[in-house]
Design a protein around this motif. Structure first.
Motif, mmCIF file in Angstrom:
data_model
loop_
_atom_site.group_PDB
_atom_site.id
_atom_site.type_symbol
_atom_site.label_atom_id
_atom_site.label_comp_id
_atom_site.label_asym_id
_atom_site.label_seq_id
_atom_site.Cartn_x
_atom_site.Cartn_y
_atom_site.Cartn_z
ATOM 1 N N GLY A 190 16.102 4.918 -4.611
ATOM 2 C CA GLY A 190 16.869 5.216 -3.410
ATOM 3 C C GLY A 190 16.097 5.991 -2.365
ATOM 4 O O GLY A 190 16.329 5.835 -1.156
ATOM 5 N N ASN A 191 15.172 6.839 -2.799
ATOM 6 C CA ASN A 191 14.422 7.638 -1.829
ATOM 7 C C ASN A 191 13.500 6.804 -0.947
ATOM 8 O O ASN A 191 13.056 7.271 0.104
ATOM 9 C CB ASN A 191 13.622 8.727 -2.544
ATOM 10 N N ALA A 192 13.211 5.584 -1.360
ATOM 11 C CA ALA A 192 12.390 4.700 -0.525
ATOM 12 C C ALA A 192 13.134 4.289 0.739
ATOM 13 O O ALA A 192 12.515 3.855 1.719
ATOM 14 C CB ALA A 192 11.982 3.465 -1.314
ATOM 15 N N MET A 193 14.461 4.422 0.713
ATOM 16 C CA MET A 193 15.265 4.038 1.869
ATOM 17 C C MET A 193 15.429 5.165 2.884
ATOM 18 O O MET A 193 16.079 4.995 3.908
ATOM 19 C CB MET A 193 16.656 3.570 1.411
ATOM 20 N N ALA A 229 0.825 -1.207 0.000
ATOM 21 C CA ALA A 229 0.000 0.000 0.000
ATOM 22 C C ALA A 229 0.861 1.260 0.000
ATOM 23 O O ALA A 229 0.597 2.217 -0.745
ATOM 24 C CB ALA A 229 -0.929 -0.010 1.217
ATOM 25 N N HIS A 230 1.920 1.269 0.816
ATOM 26 C CA HIS A 230 2.801 2.445 0.867
ATOM 27 C C HIS A 230 3.619 2.568 -0.422
ATOM 28 O O HIS A 230 3.886 3.688 -0.887
ATOM 29 C CB HIS A 230 3.712 2.359 2.085
ATOM 30 N N HIS A 231 4.003 1.456 -0.988
ATOM 31 C CA HIS A 231 4.735 1.467 -2.258
ATOM 32 C C HIS A 231 3.868 2.095 -3.351
ATOM 33 O O HIS A 231 4.329 2.955 -4.112
ATOM 34 C CB HIS A 231 5.122 0.038 -2.643
ATOM 35 N N ASN A 245 10.328 7.646 4.845
ATOM 36 C CA ASN A 245 9.477 6.907 3.917
ATOM 37 C C ASN A 245 9.050 5.601 4.594
ATOM 38 O O ASN A 245 9.889 4.752 4.891
ATOM 39 C CB ASN A 245 10.228 6.602 2.618
ATOM 40 N N PRO A 246 7.763 5.419 4.875
ATOM 41 C CA PRO A 246 7.331 4.227 5.612
ATOM 42 C C PRO A 246 7.593 2.916 4.891
ATOM 43 O O PRO A 246 7.609 1.856 5.529
ATOM 44 C CB PRO A 246 5.832 4.452 5.809
ATOM 45 N N VAL A 247 7.841 2.952 3.584
ATOM 46 C CA VAL A 247 8.081 1.709 2.850
ATOM 47 C C VAL A 247 9.254 0.946 3.449
ATOM 48 O O VAL A 247 9.202 -0.278 3.621
ATOM 49 C CB VAL A 247 8.317 1.997 1.356
ATOM 50 N N GLN A 248 10.331 1.670 3.769
ATOM 51 C CA GLN A 248 11.521 0.974 4.274
ATOM 52 C C GLN A 248 11.273 0.352 5.651
ATOM 53 O O GLN A 248 11.835 -0.695 5.973
ATOM 54 C CB GLN A 248 12.728 1.928 4.305
ATOM 55 N N ARG A 249 10.414 0.967 6.457
ATOM 56 C CA ARG A 249 10.117 0.384 7.771
ATOM 57 C C ARG A 249 9.336 -0.914 7.619
ATOM 58 O O ARG A 249 9.618 -1.908 8.302
ATOM 59 C CB ARG A 249 9.340 1.391 8.635
ATOM 60 N N PHE A 250 8.368 -0.917 6.716
ATOM 61 C CA PHE A 250 7.610 -2.148 6.470
ATOM 62 C C PHE A 250 8.511 -3.238 5.887
ATOM 63 O O PHE A 250 8.359 -4.417 6.214
ATOM 64 C CB PHE A 250 6.428 -1.864 5.549
#
Length: 394
Positions: free
Chosen positions: A342-345, A252-254, A349-354
């Motif tokens: 790279g910005n997902a890291m 969902a965040h992606h 950005n909640p994507v990297q936490r999930f």
């Protein structure tokens, strides 16, 4: 039938999601997140009706854990782990049930079940010593299930090993501060606990053999099919449901992140067929994981509701389904993460936490595929039951 608990969680979705950041910083579940679970009744879903529980179908419990985990991985993980403990407490002596829930039906129980301590027999019970890791949600719990090995008079484990589940109040164990410093599921506060010479009366001890073979709920006189689902299905259910829910949250965040993203080449993600293919494939794999896990527990429930004993072969196949569901979901998260840029890291950005939470959840011992797949394949080939060690947790 409407899942009222999940509906209550959905009403507080924004709050729970926002508290995930706070929980990660605290290294434990934020008090407000714990309150949200209490208010919704998540931890009481598998609790006996006599103590305010709803004795829910385990499928509903798994769906609820997935829903929470899709909002925040750590909150979902605590829901799945702590939420299973009332299921086993239903097998315990009525005296300890009254001690735990008599004054507060929202009392939470921690674990772990790994036999990391030794219980030395004494008059009226046992003296327990040991140190355990990974006690998820422990800061919010007032009682604990601990796995221990039966000891001899000198406190050495007897041979062959005999496993016990021992129930202790908060005063009888120590939570080790700063013992949870990890890359994922940081908000679960899964700290170490230490027990030094605590007396555990006989009535607060459940032989693990009676839990795994299904005799404990029969001896307790429980009639709801929920309590007769095999331990090897019920115990992993909350854990794997959390991992699948985390994968759903990652997707969902992606998607939210990718909708307006323009890649360094100048191509919008919505115009990149390769990324779109990966997104669809991942979505399909995560959906398949959800369906497989829910179908598995539903079939187990239907079998025991019909009065039929679930065979070893069925339990082994069920464990294979459960383990594979977790691996399939996390592999799918890896595929979309690799295409997030790279910005997902970045930390905001909640994507990297999930993504981190998904891998931490996959590392749980209940998701190790080797022996489970080995045992399931042997039963498929007619070797039933397989050699002793391969029967563990099946």
């Amino acid at each position: 039938m409407t899942n009222h608990v999940l509906a209550a969680i959905t009403e507080r979705a924004e709050e729970i999601a926002a508290l995930g950041v706070t929980g990660e910083a605290l290294g434990r579940l934020d008090d407000q997140a714990a309150k949200a679970l209490r208010d919704a009744g998540v931890i009481r879903m598998l609790q006996p009706a006599a103590y305010g529980g709803s004795e829910s179908h385990p499928r509903e419990f798994a769906e609820t854990v997935m829903g929470v985990a899709a909002l925040d991985g750590s909150t979902g993980w605590v829901a799945g782990i702590v939420g299973v403990h009332p299921w086993e407490m239903a097998f315990a002596d009525p005296r300890v049930q009254e001690e735990v829930w008599g004054e507060d039906r929202d009392t939470w129980i921690a674990s772990p079940y790994a036999p990391m301590g030794v219980a030395r027999p004494v008059d009226g019970g046992y003296v327990l010593n040991g140190r355990w890791q990974f006690s998820s949600g422990t800061d919010h719990c007032d009682w604990i299930f601990l796995g221990g090995l039966l000891g001899d008079a000198e406190g050495r484990p007897v041979q062959p090993p005999v496993s016990l589940h021992l129930i202790l109040p908060r005063a009888d164990y120590e939570i080790v501060p700063d013992s949870w410093d990890v890359v994922g599921l940081r908000g679960t506060g899964s700290k170490d606990v230490v027990v030094s010479g605590a007396f555990v009366p006989d009535y607060r001890v459940i032989p693990f053999s009676k839990v795994i073979d299904g005799s404990a709920p029969r001896e307790a006189g429980l009639t709801s099919p929920t309590y007769h689902v095999p331990f090897s299905c019920a115990f992993p259910l909350g854990i794997t449901a959390a991992v699948v829910g985390i994968a759903e949250g990652a997707l969902a965040h992606h998607l939210a992140y990718q909708r307006g993203r323009v890649q360094i080449t100048g191509t919008k993600v919505r115009d990149d067929p390769y990324v779109l293919y990966a997104i669809s494939e991942a979505a399909g794999e995560i959906a398949a994981s959800r369906c497989a896990l829910l179908d598995n527990v539903s079939r187990m429930y239907d079998a025991v509701a019909a009065g039929r004993e679930v065979s070893f072969a069925e339990r082994a196949a069920g464990r294979r389904v459960q383990v594979q569901a977790a691996w399939r979901a996390v592999r799918a998260v890896d595929e979309i993460m690799a295409r997030s840029g790279g910005n997902a890291m970045r930390a905001d950005n909640p994507v990297q936490r999930f993504w981190r939470d998904a891998h931490m959840g996959l590392a749980h011992a209940i998701h190790v595929p080797g022996a489970v797949f080995h045992a399931a394949a042997l039963t498929d080939l007619g070797v039933e039951p397989p050699p002793g060690p391969l029967r563990s947790m099946i």
